[in-house]
Scaffold this motif. Structure first.
Motif, PDB file in Angstrom:
ATOM      1  N   ILE A  89       0.839  -1.200   0.000  1.00  0.00           N
ATOM      2  CA  ILE A  89       0.000   0.000   0.000  1.00  0.00           C
ATOM      3  C   ILE A  89       0.875   1.252   0.000  1.00  0.00           C
ATOM      4  CG2 ILE A  89      -1.645   1.366   1.382  1.00  0.00           C
ATOM      5  CD1 ILE A  89      -2.970  -0.973  -0.058  1.00  0.00           C
ATOM      6  N   ALA A  90       1.890   1.285   0.865  1.00  0.00           N
ATOM      7  CA  ALA A  90       2.757   2.465   0.970  1.00  0.00           C
ATOM      8  C   ALA A  90       3.496   2.740  -0.338  1.00  0.00           C
ATOM      9  CB  ALA A  90       3.752   2.286   2.114  1.00  0.00           C
ATOM     10  N   VAL A  91       4.066   1.712  -0.934  1.00  0.00           N
ATOM     11  CA  VAL A  91       4.811   1.891  -2.186  1.00  0.00           C
ATOM     12  C   VAL A  91       3.875   2.336  -3.306  1.00  0.00           C
ATOM     13  CG1 VAL A  91       6.112   0.657  -3.984  1.00  0.00           C
ATOM     14  CG2 VAL A  91       6.716   0.357  -1.573  1.00  0.00           C
ATOM     15  N   CYS A  92       2.732   1.670  -3.437  1.00  0.00           N
ATOM     16  CA  CYS A  92       1.776   2.039  -4.488  1.00  0.00           C
ATOM     17  C   CYS A  92       1.262   3.469  -4.286  1.00  0.00           C
ATOM     18  CB  CYS A  92       0.612   1.060  -4.525  1.00  0.00           C
ATOM     19  SG  CYS A  92       1.060  -0.584  -5.102  1.00  0.00           S
ATOM     20  N   TYR A  93       0.967   3.819  -3.056  1.00  0.00           N
ATOM     21  CA  TYR A  93       0.480   5.167  -2.749  1.00  0.00           C
ATOM     22  C   TYR A  93       1.518   6.222  -3.133  1.00  0.00           C
ATOM     23  CZ  TYR A  93      -0.437   9.343  -0.012  1.00  0.00           C
ATOM     24  OH  TYR A  93      -0.605  10.640   0.369  1.00  0.00           O
ATOM     25  N   LEU A 124      -7.790  12.179  -8.488  1.00  0.00           N
ATOM     26  CA  LEU A 124      -8.502  11.186  -9.286  1.00  0.00           C
ATOM     27  C   LEU A 124      -7.518  10.393 -10.148  1.00  0.00           C
ATOM     28  CD1 LEU A 124     -11.478  10.456  -9.440  1.00  0.00           C
ATOM     29  CD2 LEU A 124     -11.693  12.013 -11.381  1.00  0.00           C
ATOM     30  N   ALA A 125      -6.578  11.084 -10.772  1.00  0.00           N
ATOM     31  CA  ALA A 125      -5.549  10.410 -11.578  1.00  0.00           C
ATOM     32  C   ALA A 125      -4.686   9.510 -10.702  1.00  0.00           C
ATOM     33  CB  ALA A 125      -4.682  11.455 -12.296  1.00  0.00           C
ATOM     34  N   GLY A 126      -4.302   9.991  -9.529  1.00  0.00           N
ATOM     35  CA  GLY A 126      -3.517   9.179  -8.603  1.00  0.00           C
ATOM     36  C   GLY A 126      -4.259   7.928  -8.190  1.00  0.00           C
ATOM     37  N   SER A 127      -5.570   8.052  -8.011  1.00  0.00           N
ATOM     38  CA  SER A 127      -6.392   6.899  -7.639  1.00  0.00           C
ATOM     39  C   SER A 127      -6.369   5.829  -8.729  1.00  0.00           C
ATOM     40  CB  SER A 127      -7.843   7.330  -7.400  1.00  0.00           C
ATOM     41  OG  SER A 127      -7.925   8.191  -6.307  1.00  0.00           O
ATOM     42  N   GLY A 128      -6.458   6.256  -9.975  1.00  0.00           N
ATOM     43  CA  GLY A 128      -6.427   5.303 -11.088  1.00  0.00           C
ATOM     44  C   GLY A 128      -5.103   4.560 -11.167  1.00  0.00           C
ATOM     45  N   LEU A 129      -4.018   5.288 -11.039  1.00  0.00           N
ATOM     46  CA  LEU A 129      -2.697   4.652 -11.036  1.00  0.00           C
ATOM     47  C   LEU A 129      -2.572   3.680  -9.866  1.00  0.00           C
ATOM     48  CD1 LEU A 129      -0.336   7.672 -11.822  1.00  0.00           C
ATOM     49  CD2 LEU A 129      -0.740   5.671 -13.269  1.00  0.00           C
ATOM     50  N   PHE A 130      -3.070   4.094  -8.717  1.00  0.00           N
ATOM     51  CA  PHE A 130      -2.978   3.267  -7.526  1.00  0.00           C
ATOM     52  C   PHE A 130      -3.700   1.937  -7.711  1.00  0.00           C
ATOM     53  CE2 PHE A 130      -4.566   1.679  -3.506  1.00  0.00           C
ATOM     54  CZ  PHE A 130      -3.426   1.686  -2.716  1.00  0.00           C
ATOM     55  N   MET A 133      -1.535  -0.534  -9.836  1.00  0.00           N
ATOM     56  CA  MET A 133      -0.349  -0.974  -9.101  1.00  0.00           C
ATOM     57  C   MET A 133      -0.726  -1.830  -7.891  1.00  0.00           C
ATOM     58  SD  MET A 133       2.312   2.190  -9.164  1.00  0.00           S
ATOM     59  CE  MET A 133       1.279   3.618  -9.244  1.00  0.00           C
ATOM     60  N   ASN A 134      -1.776  -1.453  -7.197  1.00  0.00           N
ATOM     61  CA  ASN A 134      -2.197  -2.154  -5.991  1.00  0.00           C
ATOM     62  C   ASN A 134      -2.676  -3.572  -6.308  1.00  0.00           C
ATOM     63  OD1 ASN A 134      -2.876  -2.469  -3.206  1.00  0.00           O
ATOM     64  ND2 ASN A 134      -4.976  -1.946  -3.689  1.00  0.00           N
ATOM     65  N   TYR A 135      -3.430  -3.732  -7.387  1.00  0.00           N
ATOM     66  CA  TYR A 135      -3.871  -5.082  -7.759  1.00  0.00           C
ATOM     67  C   TYR A 135      -2.666  -5.986  -7.982  1.00  0.00           C
ATOM     68  CZ  TYR A 135      -5.563  -9.069 -10.343  1.00  0.00           C
ATOM     69  OH  TYR A 135      -5.815 -10.353 -10.754  1.00  0.00           O
ATOM     70  N   LEU A 136      -1.729  -5.521  -8.770  1.00  0.00           N
ATOM     71  CA  LEU A 136      -0.552  -6.335  -9.058  1.00  0.00           C
ATOM     72  C   LEU A 136       0.248  -6.621  -7.791  1.00  0.00           C
ATOM     73  CD1 LEU A 136       0.505  -4.634 -12.406  1.00  0.00           C
ATOM     74  CD2 LEU A 136      -0.594  -6.870 -12.116  1.00  0.00           C
ATOM     75  N   GLY A 137       0.392  -5.611  -6.936  1.00  0.00           N
ATOM     76  CA  GLY A 137       1.129  -5.792  -5.687  1.00  0.00           C
ATOM     77  C   GLY A 137       0.452  -6.755  -4.733  1.00  0.00           C
ATOM     78  N   GLN A 138      -0.871  -6.664  -4.604  1.00  0.00           N
ATOM     79  CA  GLN A 138      -1.579  -7.585  -3.720  1.00  0.00           C
ATOM     80  C   GLN A 138      -1.561  -9.003  -4.291  1.00  0.00           C
ATOM     81  OE1 GLN A 138      -5.308  -6.570  -1.851  1.00  0.00           O
ATOM     82  NE2 GLN A 138      -4.883  -4.388  -2.055  1.00  0.00           N
TER      83      GLN A 138
END
Length: 148
Positions: A89-93, A124-130, A133-138
């Protein structure tokens, strides 16, 4: 390549997006509520980071429990899984919102938008990127299945 794509685009992704709807409602309500209703947009850069961080703190609690059990069916116990999730979460954020900030400034900078609107569009753009990245990381780090 095809087997990797097939592995990513399976029922797990569908469950991830269902959970995402729930934690998005929690997180985005927190973020936009703080930024707009509580007036953190007046705080400039600090308001952006506080609002977006609060989003991920609130949404991450929901995400951890729902994704661990429902999405990835991870039965692992202990602090290891919690630590991997928190690191993810921290890295993706930091990456998503860190990249969104200069990119949005570059794209939106000359449009004469209010700083409040520009801040909202940037988040909003940051949320989309997150999300990506978050799906792949989890999937491949936080809740990875151990192969014997």
């Amino acid at each position: 390549m095809r087997s990797t794509l097939k592995k990513i685009l399976d029922p797990t992704m569908f469950r991830f997006f269902l959970v995402g709807i729930v934690n998005t409602l929690v997180g985005m309500s927190t973020m936009f509520g703080l930024y707009n209703l509580a007036g953190l947009y007046r705080w400039g850069e600090a308001g952006y980071w506080i609002s977006s961080a609060a989003n991920y703190m609130a949404g991450s609690v929901v995400s951890f429990f729902l994704n661990k059990r429902f999405t990835f069916r991870n039965r692992e116990r202990g602090w290891g899984v919690v630590l991997r999730f928190a690191v993810n979460i921290a890295v993706c954020y930091l990456l998503a919102y860190g990249l969104a900030r200069p990119a949005a400034a570059w794209v939106l900078g000359g449009l004469g938008l209010s700083s409040q609107l520009q801040g909202n569009l940037t988040m909003l753009a940051g949320s989309g990127l997150f999300v990506v990245m978050n799906y792949l990381g989890q999937r491949f780090f936080a809740f990875r299945t151990r192969q014997s």
